[in-house]
Design a protein around this motif. Structure first.
Motif, PDB file in Angstrom:
ATOM      1  N   ALA A  48     -55.267 -78.673  46.506  1.00  0.00           N
ATOM      2  CA  ALA A  48     -53.935 -78.147  46.167  1.00  0.00           C
ATOM      3  C   ALA A  48     -53.910 -77.710  44.702  1.00  0.00           C
ATOM      4  O   ALA A  48     -53.402 -76.629  44.367  1.00  0.00           O
ATOM      5  CB  ALA A  48     -52.878 -79.217  46.429  1.00  0.00           C
ATOM      6  N   ALA A  49     -54.478 -78.541  43.830  1.00  0.00           N
ATOM      7  CA  ALA A  49     -54.470 -78.205  42.398  1.00  0.00           C
ATOM      8  C   ALA A  49     -55.272 -76.935  42.133  1.00  0.00           C
ATOM      9  O   ALA A  49     -54.856 -76.065  41.358  1.00  0.00           O
ATOM     10  CB  ALA A  49     -55.044 -79.373  41.589  1.00  0.00           C
ATOM     11  N   VAL A  50     -56.420 -76.813  42.798  1.00  0.00           N
ATOM     12  CA  VAL A  50     -57.271 -75.631  42.594  1.00  0.00           C
ATOM     13  C   VAL A  50     -56.569 -74.373  43.108  1.00  0.00           C
ATOM     14  O   VAL A  50     -56.538 -73.338  42.430  1.00  0.00           O
ATOM     15  CB  VAL A  50     -58.648 -75.826  43.289  1.00  0.00           C
ATOM     16  CG1 VAL A  50     -59.437 -74.522  43.355  1.00  0.00           C
ATOM     17  CG2 VAL A  50     -59.461 -76.903  42.559  1.00  0.00           C
ATOM     18  N   ALA A  51     -55.956 -74.485  44.297  1.00  0.00           N
ATOM     19  CA  ALA A  51     -55.280 -73.311  44.874  1.00  0.00           C
ATOM     20  C   ALA A  51     -54.134 -72.859  43.968  1.00  0.00           C
ATOM     21  O   ALA A  51     -53.989 -71.656  43.680  1.00  0.00           O
ATOM     22  CB  ALA A  51     -54.747 -73.658  46.264  1.00  0.00           C
ATOM     23  N   THR A  52     -53.330 -73.818  43.502  1.00  0.00           N
ATOM     24  CA  THR A  52     -52.185 -73.471  42.659  1.00  0.00           C
ATOM     25  C   THR A  52     -52.652 -72.837  41.348  1.00  0.00           C
ATOM     26  O   THR A  52     -52.136 -71.794  40.926  1.00  0.00           O
ATOM     27  CB  THR A  52     -51.357 -74.740  42.336  1.00  0.00           C
ATOM     28  OG1 THR A  52     -51.059 -75.381  43.573  1.00  0.00           O
ATOM     29  CG2 THR A  52     -50.074 -74.411  41.600  1.00  0.00           C
ATOM     30  N   ALA A  53     -53.649 -73.479  40.719  1.00  0.00           N
ATOM     31  CA  ALA A  53     -54.112 -72.966  39.425  1.00  0.00           C
ATOM     32  C   ALA A  53     -54.683 -71.558  39.573  1.00  0.00           C
ATOM     33  O   ALA A  53     -54.385 -70.666  38.769  1.00  0.00           O
ATOM     34  CB  ALA A  53     -55.152 -73.911  38.829  1.00  0.00           C
ATOM     35  N   CYS A  54     -55.478 -71.331  40.615  1.00  0.00           N
ATOM     36  CA  CYS A  54     -56.083 -70.004  40.782  1.00  0.00           C
ATOM     37  C   CYS A  54     -55.010 -68.954  41.061  1.00  0.00           C
ATOM     38  O   CYS A  54     -55.105 -67.817  40.572  1.00  0.00           O
ATOM     39  CB  CYS A  54     -57.134 -70.014  41.891  1.00  0.00           C
ATOM     40  SG  CYS A  54     -58.634 -70.886  41.387  1.00  0.00           S
ATOM     41  N   ALA A  55     -53.985 -69.334  41.844  1.00  0.00           N
ATOM     42  CA  ALA A  55     -52.898 -68.389  42.121  1.00  0.00           C
ATOM     43  C   ALA A  55     -52.182 -68.043  40.815  1.00  0.00           C
ATOM     44  O   ALA A  55     -51.913 -66.861  40.530  1.00  0.00           O
ATOM     45  CB  ALA A  55     -51.927 -68.994  43.130  1.00  0.00           C
ATOM     46  N   GLU A  56     -51.895 -69.059  40.002  1.00  0.00           N
ATOM     47  CA  GLU A  56     -51.203 -68.805  38.732  1.00  0.00           C
ATOM     48  C   GLU A  56     -52.041 -67.942  37.793  1.00  0.00           C
ATOM     49  O   GLU A  56     -51.520 -67.092  37.074  1.00  0.00           O
ATOM     50  CB  GLU A  56     -50.878 -70.133  38.044  1.00  0.00           C
ATOM     51  CG  GLU A  56     -49.634 -70.813  38.619  1.00  0.00           C
ATOM     52  CD  GLU A  56     -49.500 -72.254  38.138  1.00  0.00           C
ATOM     53  OE1 GLU A  56     -48.702 -72.980  38.751  1.00  0.00           O
ATOM     54  OE2 GLU A  56     -50.202 -72.648  37.168  1.00  0.00           O
ATOM     55  N   LEU A  57     -53.348 -68.198  37.803  1.00  0.00           N
ATOM     56  CA  LEU A  57     -54.231 -67.475  36.880  1.00  0.00           C
ATOM     57  C   LEU A  57     -54.607 -66.093  37.420  1.00  0.00           C
ATOM     58  O   LEU A  57     -55.169 -65.266  36.697  1.00  0.00           O
ATOM     59  CB  LEU A  57     -55.511 -68.284  36.638  1.00  0.00           C
ATOM     60  CG  LEU A  57     -55.342 -69.620  35.892  1.00  0.00           C
ATOM     61  CD1 LEU A  57     -56.538 -70.521  36.124  1.00  0.00           C
ATOM     62  CD2 LEU A  57     -55.147 -69.361  34.400  1.00  0.00           C
ATOM     63  N   GLY A  58     -54.340 -65.875  38.697  1.00  0.00           N
ATOM     64  CA  GLY A  58     -54.694 -64.601  39.314  1.00  0.00           C
ATOM     65  C   GLY A  58     -56.195 -64.428  39.473  1.00  0.00           C
ATOM     66  O   GLY A  58     -56.722 -63.314  39.406  1.00  0.00           O
ATOM     67  N   THR A  59     -56.917 -65.544  39.671  1.00  0.00           N
ATOM     68  CA  THR A  59     -58.371 -65.461  39.871  1.00  0.00           C
ATOM     69  C   THR A  59     -58.719 -65.913  41.280  1.00  0.00           C
ATOM     70  O   THR A  59     -57.976 -66.690  41.886  1.00  0.00           O
ATOM     71  CB  THR A  59     -59.118 -66.382  38.880  1.00  0.00           C
ATOM     72  OG1 THR A  59     -58.546 -67.685  38.937  1.00  0.00           O
ATOM     73  CG2 THR A  59     -59.053 -65.863  37.464  1.00  0.00           C
ATOM     74  N   ALA A  60     -59.860 -65.456  41.769  1.00  0.00           N
ATOM     75  CA  ALA A  60     -60.327 -65.906  43.081  1.00  0.00           C
ATOM     76  C   ALA A  60     -60.685 -67.393  43.001  1.00  0.00           C
ATOM     77  O   ALA A  60     -61.073 -67.888  41.946  1.00  0.00           O
ATOM     78  CB  ALA A  60     -61.554 -65.092  43.482  1.00  0.00           C
TER      79      ALA A  60
END
Ligand code: LLP
Length: 463
Positions: free
Chosen positions: A297-309
């Motif tokens: 969950a943390a990885v998915a949220t952070a990547c979405a916020e950062l706009g990275t794959a």
């Protein structure tokens, strides 16, 4: 082996009452009150192999390896990426254990040339091995490249150039796959000495201080190196998933920043080991499924916020796989009641090992539990301290434990959850030979590492 013992009668090995956590999953009492582990009677183990002896429950080890692999694969598949689980060999590594790990789909994390040698002897393919270390020698780097290890985890700025020189020395034009170990400032886990992500310590490169980014950029700019990703290990014996999530966000932020500056979005992030286990009855471990869900969950949220794959993820559990699978069997020797307070007597129960086979109580103040495993005991309990045979008062095996009041010389005492950092940190203090490691499974015992002898020790002494 049971046939040779116990008067030739096969013993009943069916567990009717499991010992439960923190003992290995197959440890329990049979109908006649005997204790078995891996289907082998503890009395038979001791008759055959002596004491002290480390016993490893193969089924327990494999089940935990599988649990990590499936929990993390499932959780990260849901956010569209894959996971590699590296078994951290520092917790305990032998050829057989490396094979078990591999058979369960794990890779092997090594921290020295010695651990690398064991993994290679077990025929773990180089690409499935990672090499760590804050002070790798040229020889270790050369051997890692020769084995084509899957990753060399760089731990300092100067090591970037040293790995590049090793690639040149090798001269085959194959780039070295490199990760950079960073410190996120997240400090999680138990004792200070076993937490490795504070900034003021020897491991990693600081994210906050800018050295992490500097090292990553240096790898990108260095011919002969292939930047695989960013590595973070935040500590040991961590029982809550939050620290991992905070560290993951920091590492993913760093990855995004590197991409912005260099155009290189690294494909992998390694979140290290440190997953906590139960050492005492009533304690709970960090459930791999809970850790995996929290991290995904943390990885998915952070990547979405950062706009990275979302990157491929790896983890490096050691203790959580081998710790609970192991126990140590000792023979009880001297018993000494000591008046410690008004009306309070503590029985010092001496065993035939101690800080040479388990340094953790002396080094970290670690707590363990113990019980008599060789016979049914009385119900009356007494306050005890299990101590070793070494020449210092800090030589404690179990600081406080209630043992049967009728505990006596010759009893076999088991100490639970010693599978991780027991044998791997053992010493020959007082010229005590190190105990063997015996694996049990399905009623059969097999020596994985033989007992050292005094002749072994004397063979090293050239007079
Ligand atoms: N990966 C890295 C980079 C590490 O430094 C460590 C442990 C691990 C993985 C595995 O951590 P685990 O999952 O086993 O907690 N001797 C101490 C533990 C020292 C651990 C050092 N690094 C003890 O007995 O508690």
């Amino acid at each position: 082996m049971t046939a040779a013992l116990g008067g030739g009668a096969a013993r009943d090995a069916v567990v009717v009452e499991p010992l439960g956590s923190p003992w290995p999953v197959t440890a329990g009492l049979t109908r006649d009150g005997a204790t078995v582990v891996g289907g082998v009677d503890v009395r038979d183990l001791v008759a055959e192999h002596g004491t002290p002896v480390y016993v490893l429950d193969e089924e327990d080890f494999r089940a935990r390896a599988r649990a990590f692999r499936s929990a993390f694969s499932d959780a990260f598949a849901r956010i569209g990426t894959g996971v590699d689980v590296y078994y951290a060999g520092k917790a305990f590594l032998s050829v057989a254990v490396a094979r078990w790990a591999r058979e369960e789909g794990l890779r092997i994390d090594t921290a020295t040339g010695g651990e690398l040698a064991v993994a290679l002897r077990a025929q773990v393919p180089g690409p499935e091995i990672g090499l760590h270390g804050n002070n790798k020698s040229d020889d270790e780097l050369d051997r890692a490249l020769a084995a084509r290890v899957g990753r060399i985890v760089v731990d300092s700025l100067e090591e970037v150039a040293r790995v590049a020189r090793a690639v040149e020395r090798r001269g085959d034009g194959v780039p070295a796959p490199v990760m950079v170990r960073v410190t996120t400032g997240v400090h999680a886990g138990g004792h200070e000495y076993i937490s490795t992500a504070h900034e003021d310590q020897k491991f990693g490169l600081s994210v906050a201080g800018g050295q992490a980014l500097e090292a990553l950029e240096a790898v990108v700019a260095t011919p002969g190196l292939e930047l695989l990703g960013v590595h973070s290990h935040i500590g040991s014996q961590i029982l809550e998933p939050d620290g991992f999530a905070v560290a993951a966000r920091s590492v993913l932020g760093l990855r995004a920043e590197l991409a912005q500056r260099t155009g290189v979005l690294v494909p992998e992030v390694d979140l290290g080991g440190g997953f906590g286990i139960a050492y005492l009855p009533g304690e709970s471990a960090l459930d791999p499924a809970v850790a995996a869900e929290g991290l995904a969950a943390a990885v998915a949220t952070a990547c979405a916020e950062l706009g990275t794959a979302v990157p491929r993820i790896s983890i490096e559990p050691g203790r959580a796989i081998v710790g609970p699978a192991g126990l140590t069997l000792y023979s009880v020797g001297t018993l000494k009641p000591v008046a410690v307070d008004e009306g309070l007597v503590r029985t010092y129960v001496s065993v035939d090992g101690g800080m040479s086979d388990n340094l953790r109580p002396a080094l970290y103040g670690a707590d363990y539990t113990a019980r008599v495993l060789s016979r049914p005991t009385g119900d009356v309990m007494t306050l005890a301290r299990v101590v070793g045979k070494h020449c210092e008062s800090g030589d404690v095996v179990v600081r406080d434990v209630m043992l049967p009041a009728d505990v006596r010389r010759g009893d076999v005492l088991g100490v639970a959850a010693t599978g991780a950092y027991g044998r791997s940190m053992a010493s020959n203090y007082n010229q005590v030979p190190r105990p063997p490691v015996v694996a049990v499974r399905g009623g059969t015992a097999r020596v994985l590492v033989r007992r050292e002898t005094e002749d072994d020790l004397l063979a090293l002494d050239l007079g």
